[in-house]
Each structure stands twice: as structure tokens, then as C-alpha cells.
Design an enzyme around this catalytic site. Structure first.
Site, PDB file in Angstrom:
ATOM      1  N   HIS A  68      -9.900 -15.709  -8.739  1.00 42.39           N
ATOM      2  CA  HIS A  68     -10.294 -16.158  -7.398  1.00 42.39           C
ATOM      3  C   HIS A  68      -9.462 -17.333  -6.900  1.00 42.39           C
ATOM      4  O   HIS A  68      -9.581 -17.715  -5.732  1.00 42.39           O
ATOM      5  CB  HIS A  68     -11.774 -16.553  -7.411  1.00 42.39           C
ATOM      6  CG  HIS A  68     -12.049 -17.717  -8.318  1.00 42.39           C
ATOM      7  ND1 HIS A  68     -11.905 -17.630  -9.682  1.00 42.39           N
ATOM      8  CD2 HIS A  68     -12.419 -18.985  -8.053  1.00 42.39           C
ATOM      9  CE1 HIS A  68     -12.189 -18.816 -10.212  1.00 42.39           C
ATOM     10  NE2 HIS A  68     -12.508 -19.650  -9.256  1.00 42.39           N
ATOM     11  N   ASP A  69      -8.644 -17.942  -7.767  1.00 43.07           N
ATOM     12  CA  ASP A  69      -7.800 -19.072  -7.362  1.00 43.07           C
ATOM     13  C   ASP A  69      -6.328 -18.691  -7.273  1.00 43.07           C
ATOM     14  O   ASP A  69      -5.495 -19.526  -6.932  1.00 43.07           O
ATOM     15  CB  ASP A  69      -7.937 -20.225  -8.369  1.00 43.07           C
ATOM     16  CG  ASP A  69      -9.250 -20.969  -8.235  1.00 43.07           C
ATOM     17  OD1 ASP A  69      -9.852 -20.938  -7.141  1.00 43.07           O
ATOM     18  OD2 ASP A  69      -9.689 -21.582  -9.229  1.00 43.07           O
ATOM     19  N   GLU A  91     -12.150 -22.889 -18.410  1.00 44.59           N
ATOM     20  CA  GLU A  91     -11.007 -23.100 -17.505  1.00 44.59           C
ATOM     21  C   GLU A  91     -10.475 -24.467 -17.907  1.00 44.59           C
ATOM     22  O   GLU A  91     -11.077 -25.491 -17.589  1.00 44.59           O
ATOM     23  CB  GLU A  91     -11.445 -23.098 -16.040  1.00 44.59           C
ATOM     24  CG  GLU A  91     -10.246 -23.236 -15.117  1.00 44.59           C
ATOM     25  CD  GLU A  91     -10.601 -23.541 -13.659  1.00 44.59           C
ATOM     26  OE1 GLU A  91      -9.803 -23.177 -12.791  1.00 44.59           O
ATOM     27  OE2 GLU A  91     -11.646 -24.158 -13.399  1.00 44.59           O
ATOM     28  N   ASP A 107     -20.739 -18.568 -13.678  1.00 43.74           N
ATOM     29  CA  ASP A 107     -19.859 -19.727 -13.606  1.00 43.74           C
ATOM     30  C   ASP A 107     -20.682 -20.968 -13.890  1.00 43.74           C
ATOM     31  O   ASP A 107     -21.786 -21.109 -13.359  1.00 43.74           O
ATOM     32  CB  ASP A 107     -19.254 -19.829 -12.204  1.00 43.74           C
ATOM     33  CG  ASP A 107     -17.745 -19.744 -12.237  1.00 43.74           C
ATOM     34  OD1 ASP A 107     -17.150 -20.574 -12.937  1.00 43.74           O
ATOM     35  OD2 ASP A 107     -17.173 -18.875 -11.561  1.00 43.74           O
ATOM     36  N   ASP A 144     -16.075 -24.065 -15.448  1.00 40.45           N
ATOM     37  CA  ASP A 144     -15.145 -24.493 -14.403  1.00 40.45           C
ATOM     38  C   ASP A 144     -14.595 -25.900 -14.657  1.00 40.45           C
ATOM     39  O   ASP A 144     -15.354 -26.815 -14.970  1.00 40.45           O
ATOM     40  CB  ASP A 144     -15.900 -24.476 -13.068  1.00 40.45           C
ATOM     41  CG  ASP A 144     -15.023 -24.891 -11.898  1.00 40.45           C
ATOM     42  OD1 ASP A 144     -14.127 -24.119 -11.534  1.00 40.45           O
ATOM     43  OD2 ASP A 144     -15.240 -25.994 -11.351  1.00 40.45           O
TER      44      ASP A 144
END
Length: 552
Positions: free
Chosen positions: A332-333, A259, A103, A202
Site C-alpha cells: 500500500h506504500d 515493517e 495492522d 507498522d
């Protein structure tokens, strides 16, 4: 032919598995997952068939936002292990032909990062210009942060404020500063020199802020307005993203997955076209169908299967027109897909297979989030003290502020909480699911899991899907074939075919709680995959609720 990493677009051939390190496997029984735990489970991932492993942040962090608040971009957080253990993980994964992605969080840092500490200690320090500070007695504007409250936090002992789009302990970096940008690029290149395959990047659409810093009309009872209108995908971001690519990614044959919330479909080619900033991006239009906005969970929608299908089609067509997509139903979100997409009484292993097959054969690179391949469901928590996620806590209190009852607010948070996908991975049905011998940092979905990796039909189904895409006679079609959606179908059926060299493979999924019958032009020749036990009758196909089939 399998593409090696020397091919320019090698990542189109991959199946990517996402690990949330805190919850994957605890090797030292302290209740927290770690790098050695990931290494221990590499054979499991190899057997599953994945080719690339994306690991959520493992960097030095106070863990306010579970590692997305980084205090040292090039340090390993001690609860996860050491840099030596990370290097061993890279080497072991390489032996198994598994690539590693990390990430990359470069919109903000932790307030414990040395840059921010020096910025606070000395107003004249160059590090003041690494962040966004504004002088004044009052907050500069009425923008609300993604995690609630103002984006502006007062600097202790000063008449000034610093900006944080996310939590107040995550100050935003000032991308207008060329010196800061160069520091970030050098750090990125050092990671790539280590031999990692690339990054998931991210919140990258937040790096450019509207420089007028004007207030906007309030959109909530708190008198604030979502900062997204002024801090997400702003004009001028293209300069930063092109420079980022040129100074880092372009020098290495790496994969980059953005993202990129807030990017309109007509801008996709800038992001993933031939000269795009990234290899691929995640599209959240269909993923966030259950809420009006990705961050206001208490604003629920009564979405229909027809709307979901239309969003999938729009998304795929936009991605195909522009470049390449990163296909997912969990991360994960997000909550667990089975709990989000399937009516409660049908949340079975069969339905988990059905929604898995629905997205897995879309055109693009498939992503699997840990536990998705087991058919995991959401955890139900009974009071707010049981939640760890800062966004869950913020949404609960904002919902109450907006006049929603505590009971209803708790229900909304349970449905959407990021803790749903962050519960420890259940490897077997022992206490704590073989994740650890110690009580985990976050309560399991079930303490003695009935859904686990020891014996699991969904897991076997995922292995079959991966095998079909990666190593079967129809692999070329499923990897690179064009995609065409079948429009003349019942509202509840998502149907498409993949085509290469005149050969077609069809996918049909019934995304509803009632059986549906399809009449097709030609008889089914080959049934490659079905999520339910099925009887195919020539030109008539009967699909059970949430059933998916792959046929010729």
C-alpha cells in the site's frame, strides 16, 4: 505435510494477501470499500489460493493518513462497518480456512485519540506522559518529519511542542513510559483473544527516540534534517521489542511481520533469529531502489538491473542467514511493480507474470498486494488536486522548494505516489470496475478498466504459482528448500535454485527489454511454469524480455 496453526512456525507455509479495505470492495455503494465487501470477496481469495489475509487498518480514525492515524485501537471505523461485521468476517474466513492478520500501529495515535485529547486538556494529566511534549518558546530541534515540515507542533495556548514523526495529526507515543506500554500490550492481547492470526506491525523501528534530542546539520533547503537519524532503530529499542514480544505475541501462536526500515543486515538476527522479536520482517533495500531514500521521492535514481539483482541477492542471503523473510514487490506504500520494474513499452500481462514469478519462489513467505495478481499499473494524475495521499502532496511541494519544476515534480509524484496502489480494485469492466455503483473515494486507474478480475491471464498465472508452492509434488522444495543464487549469468538475468534433499528447482528471469540466451549444463527435464509462450531447446534457453521460467 501441511502445518496446522499448532506448529510453531506455521506461517512459513502461508501465502499472504494484503487488502486495502477502502479500495477493495464497496458493499453499500457509498464509494468506500468496507468489511462486508471483503467478506463478499472471500470466495475469490479462496479460489486464488491464498491462506492468510492481512487487512490494513479498519480502526476508528479521522483518516488523515487513511487509517494509520488511530483514534480508538478497539473500535471499527464506521465507514468500514461494525465490530459485529468484523466478527462475521473472521468466522466466514475461518470456514474457508483463511486466517486474518491486522495492522498494528503503535508508534503513534491520531490527535483525536482520547489519550491525546486528555493530554492537551490537562498538563498535569497522566496522559501528558503518554506522548512526547517539550517546554519552550522555540522548537526543540531541526528534525524533519517523514511527511515534511518540523516534527514539532506547537500546543495551542502553551509554550510547548509535541513530537510527530509522521503527520502533525499523528502524535508519537512515549514508549519510555511503562504505564503506556502496558496499556498497549493489554489492547494487543484482547485482539489476539478474538482469534486473529497475528499482525503486520507498522513503523515499529520508530518507537525509540534518541533521548538527547539534539539538532543535526540540515540536509535540505528548508534548514531541517530527516528525523530518521534520531528516531529510527535507536540503541535501546531492543528492550522495548523484547518486552512487547514477551507480554503479547509469545503468549499466542501468532504471526508477526515487522515493517522495520532502517535495520542493517547484521542486525537481522535480533529481529528474526531464533529468539527474534518477530516471525519475519519486510526488507526495503531492493523495494526502494528507484529513490535515494524511501521518503524523498524527488531524489530519483538511474538504477540498473544488475544493481536490483545484487540487492535481491543481498536481501535474501541476509534473511536466510538470520531467519525468515517476507517477500513482496508491492504494498500500500509502493507504486505498482509493473510500472516500477518494467520499461513502459513492455508493461504487459506477460511481464506482470515474469516479475511475479521472479519474487514468488524466493525463500520466505510470499505476500501479494490486491490488484498485483491482475497486473495493475500506476494511475497517471494531471494535477495535485487529484491526489489523496499526504506523502504525495508533501513530496510535490518539497521538490519545488528544492528547485525542481512543477512538471518534473508532478512526474516524480506520479511515479512513486502511494495512491498508485490505493486505487479501487477493478472486478470487471463496468463503470467504476464493479468496485461500487457510486463514484469511488479515489479515482480508478481507469474508469472502465481494461485490466480487471473478470478475465485475466495474470490472475490465472498467480493461481498456478500458488498451486505449485502450496499443493504440488515440488511444494516441499519451494516452501522450505534452501536457496542458492547463480552468479555466472548475464547482468540482466536473475537466476536461483531451490534445493531440498538433493532435488533442485531452477528459476530464471530476464529483467531487461532485450532477449537473452542461457546455456545450461543439463537439458531441461520439466517446465513447471513460464510467463511467456516459450520454446525450450535442450541446454539452450532463450528468454524474451521480462520472461520468467521455473524448471527442473
Amino acid at each position: 505435510m501441511k502445518k496446522s496453526k499448532t506448529t510453531k512456525d506455521w506461517w512459513k507455509e502461508e501465502v499472504i494477501y494484503q487488502v486495502y479495505p477502502k479500495s477493495f470492495k464497496d458493499s453499500n455503494n457509498d464509494g468506500v470499500g468496507d468489511i462486508k465487501g471483503i467478506k463478499e470477496k472471500l470466495p475469490y481469495l479462496k479460489e486464488l489460493g491464498i491462506t492468510t489475509l492481512w487487512i490494513c487498518p479498519i480502526f476508528t480514525s479521522p483518516m488523515v493518513d487513511n487509517g494509520y492515524d488511530i483514534a480508538d485501537f478497539e473500535g471499527i471505523n464506521p465507514e468500514f462497518g461494525t465490530m459485529e461485521e468484523f466478527d462475521e468476517l473472521v468466522a466466514e474466513a475461518k470456514k474457508l480456512e483463511i486466517k486474518l492478520m491486522l495492522d498494528l500501529v503503535i508508534n503513534h495515535t491520531s490527535d483525536e485519540h482520547t489519550w491525546f485529547q486528555q493530554a492537551l486538556a490537562d498538563k498535569k494529566s497522566k496522559y501528558r506522559e503518554y506522548y512526547i511534549f517539550k517546554e519552550g518558546k522555540e522548537r526543540p530541534n531541526n528534525w524533519r518529519s517523514i511527511f515534511g515540515g518540523s516534527v514539532w507542533e506547537k500546543v495551542p495556548g502553551e509554550e510547548s511542542y509535541y513530537l510527530h514523526v509522521f503527520d502533525k495529526k499523528q502524535p508519537d507515543l512515549n514508549w519510555e513510559n511503562p504505564e503506556l506500554r502496558q496499556e498497549l500490550y493489554q489492547m494487543i492481547n484482547r485482539w489476539l483473544e478474538k482469534g486473529i492470526a497475528g499482525f503486520r506491525i507498522d513503523s515499529i523501528t520508530f518507537i525509540k527516540k534518541d533521548q538527547n534530542y539534539e539538532s543535526l546539520p540540515a540536509d535540505g533547503v528548508d534548514g531541517l534534517v530527516s528525523c530518521k537519524h534520531k528516531t529510527r532503530n535507536q540503541p535501546g529499542i531492543e528492550f522495548f521489542l523484547n518486552e512487547l514480544k514477551k507480554e503479547t505475541f509469545e503468549k499466542y501462536n501468532c504471526v508477526t511481520v515487522g515493517e522495520a526500515p532502517g535495520v542493517a543486515y547484521d542486525e537481522f538476527s535480533d529481529f528474526i533469529g531464533e529468539e527474534g522479536y518477530f516471525s519475519m520482517i519486510f526488507d526495503f533495500h531492493y523495494a526502494d531502489i528507484d529513490v535515494e531514500s524511501g521518503s524523498d521521492w524527488f531524489k530519483r535514481t538511474n538504477w540498473t538491473t544488475k544493481e536490483f539483482k545484487e540487492l535481491i541477492i543481498q536481501s535474501q542471503e541476509a534473511l536466510q542467514n538470520a531467519g525468515w523473510g517476507a517477500n513482496f514487490i508491492e504494498n500500500h506504500d509502493q507504486p505498482r511493480a509493473l510500472s516500477k520494474l518494467v520499461k513502459k513499452e513492455f508493461q504487459t500481462a506477460e511481464a506482470a507474470k515474469g516479475i511475479g514469478a521472479m519474487y514468488f519462489f524466493l525463500r520466505g513467505t510470499p505476500f501479494i498486494y490486491q490488484g498485483q495478481e491482475l497486473g495493475m499499473i500506476n494511475a497517471e494524475r494531471h494535477h495535485m488536486k487529484q491526489f489523496d495521499d499526504i506523502s504525495s502532496i508533501d513530496n510535490f511541494y518539497r521538490a519545488i522548494q528544492e528547485g525542481i519544476s512543477e512538471k518534473e515534480a508532478l512526474n516524480f509524484v506520479n511515479l512513486r505516489s502511494r495512491d498508485n496502489s490505493r486505487t479501487p480494485m477493478p472486478w470487471d469492466n463496468s463503470q467504476y470496475g464493479g468496485f461500487s455503483n457510486h463514484q469511488p473515494w479515489l479515482a480508478m486507474t481507469e474508469e472502465y478498466p481494461t485490466i480487471n478480475a473478470a478475465k485475466n491471464t495474470v490472475l490465472e498465472f498467480y493461481k498456478k504459482m500458488i498451486e505449485l508452492r502450496q499443493n504440488s509434488p515440488i511444494s516441499p522444495i519451494l516452501k522450505t528448500g534452501a536457496i542458492h543464487f547463480l552468479k555466472e549469468l548475464p547482468d540482466s538475468i536473475i537466476g536461483y535454485y531451490r534445493e531440498l534433499g538433493g532435488e533442485k528447482i531452477y528459476s530464471f528471469t530476464n529483467l531487461s527489454p532485450v532477449s537473452e540466451t542461457l546455456i545450461v549444463e543439463k537439458e531441461v527435464e520439466v517446465l513447471y511454469l513460464t510467463s511467456h509462450s516459450t520454446q525450450l531447446l535442450g541446454k539452450e534457453i532463450k528468454l524474451a524480455p521480462y520472461q520468467s521460467i521455473l524448471v527442473k
